[in-house]
Design an enzyme around this catalytic site. Sequence first.
Site, PDB file in Angstrom:
ATOM      1  N   HIS A 164      -6.749 -13.618  -7.387  1.00  0.00           N
ATOM      2  CA  HIS A 164      -7.514 -12.545  -6.602  1.00  0.00           C
ATOM      3  C   HIS A 164      -8.899 -12.744  -7.077  1.00  0.00           C
ATOM      4  O   HIS A 164      -9.243 -12.836  -8.414  1.00  0.00           O
ATOM      5  CB  HIS A 164      -6.834 -11.166  -6.693  1.00  0.00           C
ATOM      6  CG  HIS A 164      -7.444 -10.224  -5.889  1.00  0.00           C
ATOM      7  ND1 HIS A 164      -8.784  -9.827  -5.834  1.00  0.00           N
ATOM      8  CD2 HIS A 164      -7.051  -9.784  -4.625  1.00  0.00           C
ATOM      9  CE1 HIS A 164      -9.100  -8.976  -4.885  1.00  0.00           C
ATOM     10  NE2 HIS A 164      -8.076  -8.957  -4.165  1.00  0.00           N
ATOM     11  N   LYS A 186       0.774  -1.207  -0.097  1.00  0.00           N
ATOM     12  CA  LYS A 186      -0.067  -0.017  -0.170  1.00  0.00           C
ATOM     13  C   LYS A 186       1.019   1.440   0.103  1.00  0.00           C
ATOM     14  O   LYS A 186       1.941   1.211   0.352  1.00  0.00           O
ATOM     15  CB  LYS A 186      -1.089  -0.024   1.174  1.00  0.00           C
ATOM     16  CG  LYS A 186      -1.803  -1.354   1.536  1.00  0.00           C
ATOM     17  CD  LYS A 186      -2.896  -1.468   0.817  1.00  0.00           C
ATOM     18  CE  LYS A 186      -3.638  -2.621   0.893  1.00  0.00           C
ATOM     19  NZ  LYS A 186      -4.634  -2.992  -0.163  1.00  0.00           N
TER      20      LYS A 186
END
Length: 444
Positions: free
Chosen positions: A285, A166
């Site tokens: 994912h 992130k």
Amino acid sequence: SVGFKAGVKDYRLTYYTPEYQTKDTDILAAFRVTPQPGVPPEEAGAAVAAESSTGTWTTVWTDGLTSLDRYKGRCYDIEPVPGEENQFIAYVAYPLDLFEEGSVTNLFTSIVGNVFGFKALRALRLEDLRIPPAYSKTFQGPPHGIQVERDKLNKYGRPLLGCTIKPKLGLSAKNYGRAVYECLRGGLDFTKDDENVNSQPFMRWRDRFLFCAEAIYKAQTETGEIKGHYLNATAGTCEEMMKRAVFARELGVPIVMHDYLTGGFTANTSLAHYCRDNGLLLHIHRAMHAVIDRQRNHGMHFRVLAKALRMSGGDHIHAGTVVGKLEGEREVTLGFVDLLRDDFIEKDRSRGIYFTQDWVSMPGVLPVASGDIHVWHMPALTEIFGDDSVLQFGGGTLGHPWGNAPGAVANRVALEACVQARNEGRDLAREGNEVIREASKWSP
């Protein structure tokens, strides 16, 4: 004179067959059906069977040119859902020959392609699919599977640790690689591209791949452990996706990643085949899954998407976290976690498993717990998921007040402490926080 009357006819005359004995080769589906007021449940169930197999709204003369008995889907059982008014579980059996071998795409086009917009139904949800070995054997399945992955990584007897880098959008490739290095150096096994990191103006994919590979090799040299970063190969075209996977292989990294729902099953299966042929692990994912599985009465349950992924191919897949959620949800999540990992899963309605599923020898998929978890969840996660899982802490690593590497250290120390405590027979549910507190005293 013609052999049949024109006009709209009831589906249940042909497609509702309560006396039918299901075959071992049939693909079985459990639908949660909410009929419109005034539509009898048998008609609704039969309509689902018809529209997702051989039926159309009227009799056509070309019906005489094929054998409906051989090819039609059959609604063979209907049961009311307890506690719900006017809602039923309709069980439908499809003959094996309705589906192309080795194509999840075709399986879904047939079973859920058309019928969900059907007027006689207020809502429709596919709860589970029984995939017979006769069909699952036409798929390659996961490129490597759990055991081979452990051997490739030389990591045994504990869950694996990951971390999503992130902020997910906006970093330059150089700074991104730096964050990857710090996390891996601190003690994580994997770091991860966020699902929306593909190849944007601020960071093109080739630059990212390069800097991440550098980070991996540096961390491997310094720690003596095998490291990986899920390089997201998802792209706008299949050709571009394969180009990225090939480049990853040329760099010699161990694992790539794909968004299997937005990328599509066709692309995913191609990538999975490439990964097995070239020794790459494949991390999956599930971006977009909630669009399909969030509603209780309409759509598809995630366990169906999970089974489909095991056939299409992937070595890891995101599977929710269970922590801090409701008890019932825990059982259901563990149900599809078992469907991903085990060879043989017994029917168990309390866990949402409508059919006994036999995968025979198809490799298993590691479930990934990710999203909103941090180091204090570690005891619960170790206990719930067991050793065969990947635990991913994004903000839970990078949010450490001292920085990324100490965040990674904290997670690794907590994990090792929890695994050791469990192996010594301590009760993690009760003493988990104490275990972590003790460990943190000795941690550098």
